[in-house]
Design an enzyme around this catalytic site. Structure first.
Site, mmCIF file in Angstrom:
data_model
loop_
_atom_site.group_PDB
_atom_site.id
_atom_site.type_symbol
_atom_site.label_atom_id
_atom_site.label_comp_id
_atom_site.label_asym_id
_atom_site.label_seq_id
_atom_site.Cartn_x
_atom_site.Cartn_y
_atom_site.Cartn_z
ATOM 1 N N ARG A 165 0.815 -1.227 0.000
ATOM 2 C CA ARG A 165 0.000 0.000 0.000
ATOM 3 C C ARG A 165 0.838 1.261 0.000
ATOM 4 N NH1 ARG A 165 -4.942 -2.440 0.724
ATOM 5 N NH2 ARG A 165 -4.731 -4.357 1.904
ATOM 6 N N HIS A 197 4.370 -10.467 -5.935
ATOM 7 C CA HIS A 197 3.146 -9.781 -6.358
ATOM 8 C C HIS A 197 3.422 -8.288 -6.252
ATOM 9 C CE1 HIS A 197 -0.963 -8.440 -6.678
ATOM 10 N NE2 HIS A 197 -1.378 -9.668 -6.900
ATOM 11 N N TYR A 237 -0.321 -2.702 -4.642
ATOM 12 C CA TYR A 237 -1.721 -2.495 -5.049
ATOM 13 C C TYR A 237 -1.966 -1.160 -5.744
ATOM 14 C CZ TYR A 237 -2.686 -6.296 -1.737
ATOM 15 O OH TYR A 237 -2.712 -7.484 -1.070
ATOM 16 N N HIS A 296 -1.801 -6.688 -11.610
ATOM 17 C CA HIS A 296 -3.177 -6.524 -12.075
ATOM 18 C C HIS A 296 -3.214 -5.410 -13.121
ATOM 19 C CE1 HIS A 296 -5.130 -8.042 -8.061
ATOM 20 N NE2 HIS A 296 -4.154 -8.819 -8.475
ATOM 21 N N GLU A 301 -2.379 -10.796 -14.201
ATOM 22 C CA GLU A 301 -3.303 -11.639 -13.447
ATOM 23 C C GLU A 301 -4.718 -11.501 -13.984
ATOM 24 O OE1 GLU A 301 -2.964 -11.418 -9.218
ATOM 25 O OE2 GLU A 301 -4.711 -12.706 -8.907
ATOM 26 N N ASP A 314 -6.064 -16.755 -11.464
ATOM 27 C CA ASP A 314 -6.593 -16.743 -10.100
ATOM 28 C C ASP A 314 -7.987 -17.370 -10.127
ATOM 29 O OD1 ASP A 314 -8.075 -15.796 -7.752
ATOM 30 O OD2 ASP A 314 -6.313 -14.575 -7.334
ATOM 31 N N HIS A 368 -10.828 -15.087 -8.909
ATOM 32 C CA HIS A 368 -11.103 -13.984 -9.834
ATOM 33 C C HIS A 368 -11.847 -14.448 -11.085
ATOM 34 C CE1 HIS A 368 -7.446 -11.575 -8.095
ATOM 35 N NE2 HIS A 368 -8.373 -11.828 -7.202
ATOM 36 N N HIS A 402 -3.133 -18.768 -8.701
ATOM 37 C CA HIS A 402 -3.542 -18.389 -7.346
ATOM 38 C C HIS A 402 -4.739 -19.251 -6.979
ATOM 39 C CE1 HIS A 402 -1.750 -14.034 -7.560
ATOM 40 N NE2 HIS A 402 -0.843 -14.954 -7.274
ATOM 41 N N ASP A 411 -14.309 -9.404 -5.596
ATOM 42 C CA ASP A 411 -13.120 -10.190 -5.285
ATOM 43 C C ASP A 411 -13.010 -10.416 -3.775
ATOM 44 O OD1 ASP A 411 -10.585 -11.253 -5.110
ATOM 45 O OD2 ASP A 411 -9.543 -9.425 -5.715
ATOM 46 N N HIS A 437 -11.660 -13.502 -1.315
ATOM 47 C CA HIS A 437 -11.076 -14.842 -1.237
ATOM 48 C C HIS A 437 -11.645 -15.627 -0.053
ATOM 49 C CE1 HIS A 437 -7.231 -13.384 -3.532
ATOM 50 N NE2 HIS A 437 -8.346 -13.097 -4.155
ATOM 51 N N GLU A 456 -3.812 -17.540 -1.559
ATOM 52 C CA GLU A 456 -3.880 -16.146 -1.094
ATOM 53 C C GLU A 456 -5.111 -16.008 -0.204
ATOM 54 O OE1 GLU A 456 -2.216 -13.347 -4.657
ATOM 55 O OE2 GLU A 456 -4.228 -14.180 -4.883
HETATM 56 ZN ZN LIG Z 1 -4.575 -13.411 -6.909
#
Ligand SMILES: [Zn+2]
Length: 282
Positions: free
Chosen positions: A37, A67, A70, A107, A144, A178, A181, A215, A228, A230, A260
């Site tokens: 972040r 990864h 974000y 992403h 992704e 993923d 996703h 993922h 999204d 998980h 994840e």
């Molecule tokens: Zn993912």
């Protein structure tokens, strides 16, 4: 060898991810190389890099990839954020290269309510600029598959294929599939027919050889929700039977697969035990 593991914390130094992975019997792990972040990437010292490589060497983890943070929006029309995203992403690739990582997962993101074709083309232009600035040292960039939430694109495989087609150094690109996703995006992989047709779609668009990471996440939200969230394996809308198919699909055999899912209550161990069981022939 089954390449299976989870996203690992790097609290205490990047090299500590391997101890955590080993404790769970991981053969593949994913990490963040810096706080996801924050814009500011980590500036690793040579000592950090050596500690990381030595820990990896001593570990049972074969595969390690990163990864991206974000904040990166390589498809935004905001010139200030676009510039910042490109600079940060170039720094991130260099960091991954220094660490010897196989790949960097990202992403494709633009702006909410933007013309998606324009976003895809801006992502491709950004990748061209970044690849131009950072010579290839073997770390792939993996686009992704997204749930299509907010400003994310890449929730249809055709969109990922369009980015790949337009990038000059497209041999530096792959795909990270993923499961949560794609399901949230509308590919109903909870059924056998749905899994088959999703794999057919992938074959026809980006090509299976592009899939370099998976993922493994179940989904709290229904198919097509484009939300999204998980969930632990077998406890969401995708379900255990679907993960048996994922784990046993020979076409994905050599592809590293990482969880994840939420970390509370030692759930990585529970999810990994279930996945190993599902991977074994009946
Ligand atoms: Zn993912």
């Amino acid at each position: 060898m089954l390449l299976l593991g989870a996203h690992m914390s790097t609290a205490g130094g990047l090299h500590t991810a391997f101890e955590r992975g080993d404790a769970l019997g991981c053969t593949a792990i994913q990490i963040f190389t810096s706080s996801p972040r924050q814009w500011r990437g980590r500036d690793l010292s040579q000592r950090d890099v050596e500690a990381f490589r030595a820990a990896w060497e001593a570990s049972s983890c074969r595969e390690c990839f990163a990864h991206d943070i974000y904040l990166t929006r390589l498809g935004t029309r905001d010139p200030a954020i676009l510039g910042r995203s490109r600079t940060a992403f170039a720094h991130e690739i260099r960091t991954c290269q220094r660490l010897g990582l196989s790949a960097l997962v990202m992403h494709p993101v633009g702006d909410v309510d933007a013309d998606e074709r324009a976003v895809l083309d801006r992502v491709a232009a950004s990748l061209d600029a970044v690849f131009e600035a950072v010579p290839d040292e073997g770390t792939l960039v993996l686009l992704e598959t997204t749930a299509g939430q907010g400003a994310n694109v890449g929730y249809r495989f055709e969109q990922l294929a369009r980015i790949i087609e337009r990038v000059e150094q497209s041999d530096r690109l792959g795909i990270c599939l993923d499961t949560c996703h794609v399901f949230a995006a509308g590919y109903d992989i909870s059924t056998e027919a749905g899994w088959k047709s999703m794999m057919t779609e992938l074959t026809k668009t980006v090509g299976l050889e592009r899939i370099r990471a998976v993922h493994l996440n179940d989904s709290q939200k229904p198919c097509g929700s484009r939300v999204d969230r998980h969930e632990h394996i077998g406890r969401g809308r995708i379900g255990e039977a679907a993960f048996r198919r994922v784990m046993r699909d020979r076409r994905l055999k050599g592809v590293p697969k990482v969880l994840e899912t939420p970390k509370e209550n030692d759930m990585d161990a529970v999810n990994l035990a279930l996945l190993r069981k599902l991977a074994k022939a009946k």
